[in-house]
Design an enzyme around this catalytic site. Structure first.
Site, mmCIF file in Angstrom:
data_model
loop_
_atom_site.group_PDB
_atom_site.id
_atom_site.type_symbol
_atom_site.label_atom_id
_atom_site.label_comp_id
_atom_site.label_asym_id
_atom_site.label_seq_id
_atom_site.Cartn_x
_atom_site.Cartn_y
_atom_site.Cartn_z
ATOM 1 N N SER A 171 34.071 39.086 42.199
ATOM 2 C CA SER A 171 34.773 40.326 41.708
ATOM 3 C C SER A 171 34.853 41.585 43.179
ATOM 4 C CB SER A 171 34.139 40.853 40.175
ATOM 5 O OG SER A 171 35.007 42.187 40.364
ATOM 6 N N HIS A 225 38.416 37.538 42.043
ATOM 7 C CA HIS A 225 38.239 38.184 40.501
ATOM 8 C C HIS A 225 38.987 39.257 40.622
ATOM 9 C CE1 HIS A 225 37.393 38.754 35.331
ATOM 10 N NE2 HIS A 225 37.208 39.924 36.259
ATOM 11 N N ASP A 245 39.947 42.980 39.601
ATOM 12 C CA ASP A 245 40.451 43.857 37.695
ATOM 13 C C ASP A 245 41.192 44.653 37.658
ATOM 14 O OD1 ASP A 245 38.107 42.553 35.909
ATOM 15 O OD2 ASP A 245 36.548 43.190 38.946
ATOM 16 N N MET A 273 42.524 48.192 35.309
ATOM 17 C CA MET A 273 42.119 49.077 34.546
ATOM 18 C C MET A 273 42.819 50.020 34.247
ATOM 19 S SD MET A 273 37.954 48.691 35.059
ATOM 20 C CE MET A 273 36.793 47.613 35.673
ATOM 21 N N HIS A 285 42.131 40.043 35.714
ATOM 22 C CA HIS A 285 41.560 40.351 34.278
ATOM 23 C C HIS A 285 42.232 41.286 33.959
ATOM 24 C CE1 HIS A 285 37.817 41.898 31.899
ATOM 25 N NE2 HIS A 285 38.904 41.442 31.344
ATOM 26 N N MET A 319 42.444 45.071 32.317
ATOM 27 C CA MET A 319 42.003 45.428 30.676
ATOM 28 C C MET A 319 42.903 46.431 31.220
ATOM 29 S SD MET A 319 38.123 45.503 32.596
ATOM 30 C CE MET A 319 38.825 44.469 33.989
ATOM 31 N N MET A 329 33.059 38.453 27.830
ATOM 32 C CA MET A 329 32.824 39.297 28.680
ATOM 33 C C MET A 329 31.037 39.565 27.582
ATOM 34 S SD MET A 329 34.859 41.098 30.172
ATOM 35 C CE MET A 329 34.156 42.152 30.697
ATOM 36 N N ASP A 356 31.714 37.143 32.122
ATOM 37 C CA ASP A 356 32.390 38.293 33.594
ATOM 38 C C ASP A 356 30.941 39.249 32.763
ATOM 39 O OD1 ASP A 356 32.627 40.426 34.848
ATOM 40 O OD2 ASP A 356 35.104 40.483 34.102
HETATM 41 C C1 DX5 Z 1 33.704 44.827 34.521
HETATM 42 C C2 DX5 Z 1 34.362 43.657 35.302
HETATM 43 C C3 DX5 Z 1 33.772 42.943 35.951
HETATM 44 C C4 DX5 Z 1 32.995 43.240 37.005
HETATM 45 C C5 DX5 Z 1 31.632 42.786 37.106
HETATM 46 O O1 DX5 Z 1 34.319 45.335 33.627
HETATM 47 O O2 DX5 Z 1 35.650 43.241 34.271
HETATM 48 O O3 DX5 Z 1 34.580 42.172 36.366
HETATM 49 O O4 DX5 Z 1 33.039 43.431 38.079
HETATM 50 O O5 DX5 Z 1 30.566 43.004 37.721
HETATM 51 P P1 DX5 Z 1 29.096 42.743 37.657
HETATM 52 O O6 DX5 Z 1 29.120 41.737 38.247
HETATM 53 O O7 DX5 Z 1 28.081 43.931 38.982
HETATM 54 O O8 DX5 Z 1 28.928 43.310 36.098
HETATM 55 ZN ZN ZN Z 2 36.576 41.013 34.590
#
Ligand code: DX5
Ligand code: ZN
Length: 217
Positions: A6, A31, A33, A35, A64, A66, A135, A173
């Site tokens: 990620s 990956h 993310d 947000m 992903h 969010m 999650m 994740d």
């Molecule tokens: C959190 C993200 C993850 C995040 C995981 O909301 O969706 O993808 O990067 O990070 P680690 O592996 O550090 O928990």
């Molecule tokens: Zn994620």
């Protein structure tokens, strides 16, 4: 089995380098993310950054989302080069329509649940998804602690997958390390996202090796 680094924990000013490092370690997924500061209390980036990442790598971009009402943006993320678009079941009133939109846009469709959301919430759409993401932390930030109770959820999902003869991937994740990966794999997960475990270390490639070994145990 796939390891999906990620980039949330990567250096955003040096993404090109940080992506090349994991690519050289032989991963096939990245990956990404997204947000929006509404669905989760944090903001990252949008489709234009994904388009720039796309120009710099052939890795499968596992996005992903969010974000609230993802139906507003899935076409943009597909056009930007996202290969898999995974949307939260909690983020829209129209989950069936969003998943259809993703497929129509030419991407693979994933569904994701927060730790507090039961599997029954996604049961109706299981026949149409390419990936289910469980999650294992509350989404929004990297570096949080794995929630052990989620292993039962993975196990239950895997039972539903077998019973329904589905072939979606089961991704996990949040808080994934060489230790927490093991029970997730035993419960049926086959795609493992890891952010801080990989990027907060001096040698990300070694961390990927550790995860691989853990997955083969
Ligand atoms: C959190 C993200 C993850 C995040 C995981 O909301 O969706 O993808 O990067 O990070 P680690 O592996 O550090 O928990
Ligand atoms: Zn994620």
């Amino acid at each position: 089995m796939k390891i999906a680094p990620s980039i949330l924990s990567a250096d955003f000013c040096d993404l090109k380098h940080d992506i090349a490092v994991v690519e050289q370690a032989g991963v096939t997924y990245l990956h990404v993310d997204i947000m929006d500061g509404h669905f989760v209390p944090n903001i990252t980036f949008g489709p234009s950054v994904v388009a720039n990442i796309r120009k710099n790598t052939n890795l499968t971009l596992d996005c992903h989302l969010m974000i609230d009402d993802p139906e507003r943006y899935v076409e943009d993320f597909a056009r930007a080069g996202g290969d898999i678009l995974t949307v939260h079941v909690e983020s829209t009133k129209h989950i069936y329509r969003v998943l259809q939109l993703i497929h129509t846009a030419g991407a693979k469709a994933g569904i994701v649940l927060n730790p507090g959301t039961p599997l029954t919430a996604i049961e109706p759409v299981l026949p149409m998804v390419d990936q289910v993401l469980i999650m294992t932390v509350n989404p929004g930030f990297g570096g949080q602690t794995f929630i052990p109770n989620m292993v039962n959820k993975i196990q239950k999902l895997n039972t539903m997958k077998t019973a329904g003869h589905y072939d979606f991937d089961i991704e996990v994740d949040g808080g994934i390390t060489e230790e927490t990966l093991v029970p997730c794999r035993q419960a049926g997960a086959n795609v493992f996202v890891a952010g801080s475990f990989i990027y907060s270390a001096k040698e990300p490639q070694k961390q990927i090796e550790l995860l691989r070994h853990a997955a083969e145990k």
